[in-house]
Motif scaffolding. Structure first.
Motif, PDB file in Angstrom:
ATOM      1  N   MET A 149      43.231  63.640  71.080  1.00 35.88           N
ATOM      2  CA  MET A 149      44.106  62.530  71.444  1.00 35.88           C
ATOM      3  C   MET A 149      45.440  63.052  71.970  1.00 35.88           C
ATOM      4  O   MET A 149      45.963  62.563  72.984  1.00 35.88           O
ATOM      5  CB  MET A 149      44.331  61.615  70.241  1.00 35.88           C
ATOM      6  N   SER A 195      54.761  46.442  67.637  1.00 41.64           N
ATOM      7  CA  SER A 195      53.923  46.887  68.751  1.00 41.64           C
ATOM      8  C   SER A 195      54.164  46.010  69.982  1.00 41.64           C
ATOM      9  O   SER A 195      55.310  45.760  70.350  1.00 41.64           O
ATOM     10  CB  SER A 195      52.450  46.876  68.320  1.00 41.64           C
ATOM     11  N   TYR A 207      50.573  56.688  58.189  1.00 47.90           N
ATOM     12  CA  TYR A 207      50.897  57.818  59.059  1.00 47.90           C
ATOM     13  C   TYR A 207      51.929  58.761  58.438  1.00 47.90           C
ATOM     14  O   TYR A 207      52.253  59.788  59.036  1.00 47.90           O
ATOM     15  CB  TYR A 207      51.408  57.316  60.413  1.00 47.90           C
ATOM     16  N   THR A 240      52.423  57.426  69.666  1.00 52.41           N
ATOM     17  CA  THR A 240      52.329  56.376  68.654  1.00 52.41           C
ATOM     18  C   THR A 240      51.154  55.463  68.979  1.00 52.41           C
ATOM     19  O   THR A 240      50.865  55.189  70.142  1.00 52.41           O
ATOM     20  CB  THR A 240      53.629  55.560  68.575  1.00 52.41           C
ATOM     21  N   THR A 241      50.486  55.022  67.924  1.00 54.61           N
ATOM     22  CA  THR A 241      49.290  54.182  68.071  1.00 54.61           C
ATOM     23  C   THR A 241      49.672  52.717  67.945  1.00 54.61           C
ATOM     24  O   THR A 241      50.409  52.338  67.040  1.00 54.61           O
ATOM     25  CB  THR A 241      48.253  54.554  66.994  1.00 54.61           C
ATOM     26  N   LYS A 267      43.273  64.635  65.424  1.00 61.01           N
ATOM     27  CA  LYS A 267      43.993  64.030  66.556  1.00 61.01           C
ATOM     28  C   LYS A 267      44.274  65.031  67.685  1.00 61.01           C
ATOM     29  O   LYS A 267      45.007  64.706  68.614  1.00 61.01           O
ATOM     30  CB  LYS A 267      45.329  63.444  66.070  1.00 61.01           C
ATOM     31  N   ARG A 315      46.790  62.331  75.840  1.00 63.64           N
ATOM     32  CA  ARG A 315      47.992  61.539  76.101  1.00 63.64           C
ATOM     33  C   ARG A 315      49.128  62.365  76.698  1.00 63.64           C
ATOM     34  O   ARG A 315      49.827  61.904  77.604  1.00 63.64           O
ATOM     35  CB  ARG A 315      48.442  60.854  74.812  1.00 63.64           C
TER      36      ARG A 315
END
Length: 267
Positions: free
Chosen positions: A34, A108, A218, A73-74, A31, A38
Motif C-alpha cells: 500500500m 474523512s 492505528y 491515511t485511510t 502495508k 500510494r
C-alpha cells in the motif's frame, strides 16, 4: 510485481517511522505494498527517481508533508455506518433538548458528519435546531470533499427515500450522477483540520459527544491513552465517547466505562 522504483524494507521502515512521527499512526507490516502504491504516485508527480530521493525531499519541504499524510491515511466511510450509533444518538437527543455540541473527530469525506446532522434534524424535528457539529480530519483533501458536500449518487441512493428527498439535491446536466447536501444541513457543521497527535486541539471544553470511530486502531496503546486523555478532558460530565466496532478500551477503565455497544462515558 514489477516496481519501477527501487523499494526495500529499508524504505518501508523509513516511511513507517516518518508517518508515526507526524501522526502517531502505526503502519502494519502488511502495508508495505500500500505504501509503495500510494507514494509512487507522489514520486512520479514530483519527478523523483527513488524513494530515498523522495524521503530526503520530504525532510526539507514542509509543503510535501501534507501530501505525504494525505497519501497514507485511510478513509473508509459511508452514510450511517454502524447504524446503532445513530439510533443511540437520536435517543440521546430526545432526552437532552438543550443545546448540544458534537465532535466528529475523524470525519474523512464527510459522510459521518452529515449522518450526524441528519440524525439531529430528525430528532429535533427541524433543520433549525440547537446542535453544533464540529468535524475534523487530518487529511486536507478529504476535508475539501466534506466541505463541498457533493457525493456520487450511488452513495446517496443507499439512504431511504425520505432522507434523500429531505437532505439532498440531485445533480442535473454536468452534475448528473451526483447529489449535494442541502445548505440548511451544512450550516450546522464546522469543518477544520486537526491532528489528534497535537498536544492541544482546536476544540474547546464543553463537548457532549465525541464520534471517533475506527481511528484508535492505528495507534499503539500508549498513544491511544495519551490521545484519549486529551479528548475526554473536553467532554462534559457524563459525556459520550463513541468508538468503532473494532476498538476496545477495557485497558483504560480508569478513563472511561462502557455503557452500550462501543459507547463509553467519562469516568
Amino acid at each position: 510485481m514489477d516496481r519501477p522504483f527501487a523499494y526495500s524494507n529499508k524504505e518501508f521502515e523509513a516511511v513507517r517511522q516518518k508517518i508515526r512521527q507526524l501522526t502517531g499512526i502505526n503502519l502494519a507490516d502488511s502495508k508495505d505494498s500500500m505504501v509503495y502504491s500510494r507514494l509512487s504516485r507522489r514520486l512520479r508527480a514530483l519527478g523523483h527517481t527513488s524513494f530515498q530521493q523522495y524521503l530526503a525531499f520530504l525532510d526539507t519541504n514542509k509543503e510535501e508533508t501534507e501530501h505525504f499524510i494525505n497519501a497514507l491515511t485511510t478513509n473508509l466511510t459511508s452514510f450511517f455506518r454502524e447504524a446503532h450509533h445513530f439510533e443511540a444518538l437520536a435517543t440521546y437527543l430526545e432526552s437532552h433538548p438543550g443545546a448540544i455540541t458534537i465532535w466528529c473527530a475523524a470525519c474523512s469525506s464527510g459522510e459521518e458528519a452529515y449522518s450526524i446532522a441528519m440524525t439531529c434534524a430528525e430528532a429535533r424535528g427541524s433543520l433549525k435546531h440547537n446542535v453544533t457539529i464540529l468535524a475534523s480530519d487530518i487529511d486536507s483533501k478529504m476535508l475539501e470533499k466534506a466541505q463541498a458536500g457533493v457525493f456520487p449518487i450511488g452513495h446517496v441512493e443507499k439512504l431511504n427515500l425520505n432522507r434523500r428527498k429531505q437532505f439532498f439535491h440531485k445533480g442535473k446536466g454536468a452534475n448528473s450522477g451526483f447529489a449535494r447536501v442541502i445548505p440548511e444541513l451544512r450550516t450546522h457543521i464546522r469543518f477544520f483540520q486537526e491532528n489528534l497527535l497535537n498536544s492541544h486541539y482546536k476544540v474547546k471544553p464543553g463537548v457532549d459527544i465525541i464520534f471517533c470511530r475506527n481511528v484508535m486502531i492505528y495507534f499503539d496503546k500508549p498513544t491511544q491513552e495519551a490521545i484519549l486523555k486529551r479528548m475526554l478532558a473536553l467532554l462534559n460530565p457524563r459525556g459520550w465517547y463513541i468508538a468503532g466496532h473494532s476498538e476496545n478500551f477495557s485497558h483504560l477503565a480508569n478513563l472511561m466505562r462502557p455503557m452500550g455497544k462501543t459507547i463509553y462515558q467519562v469516568v
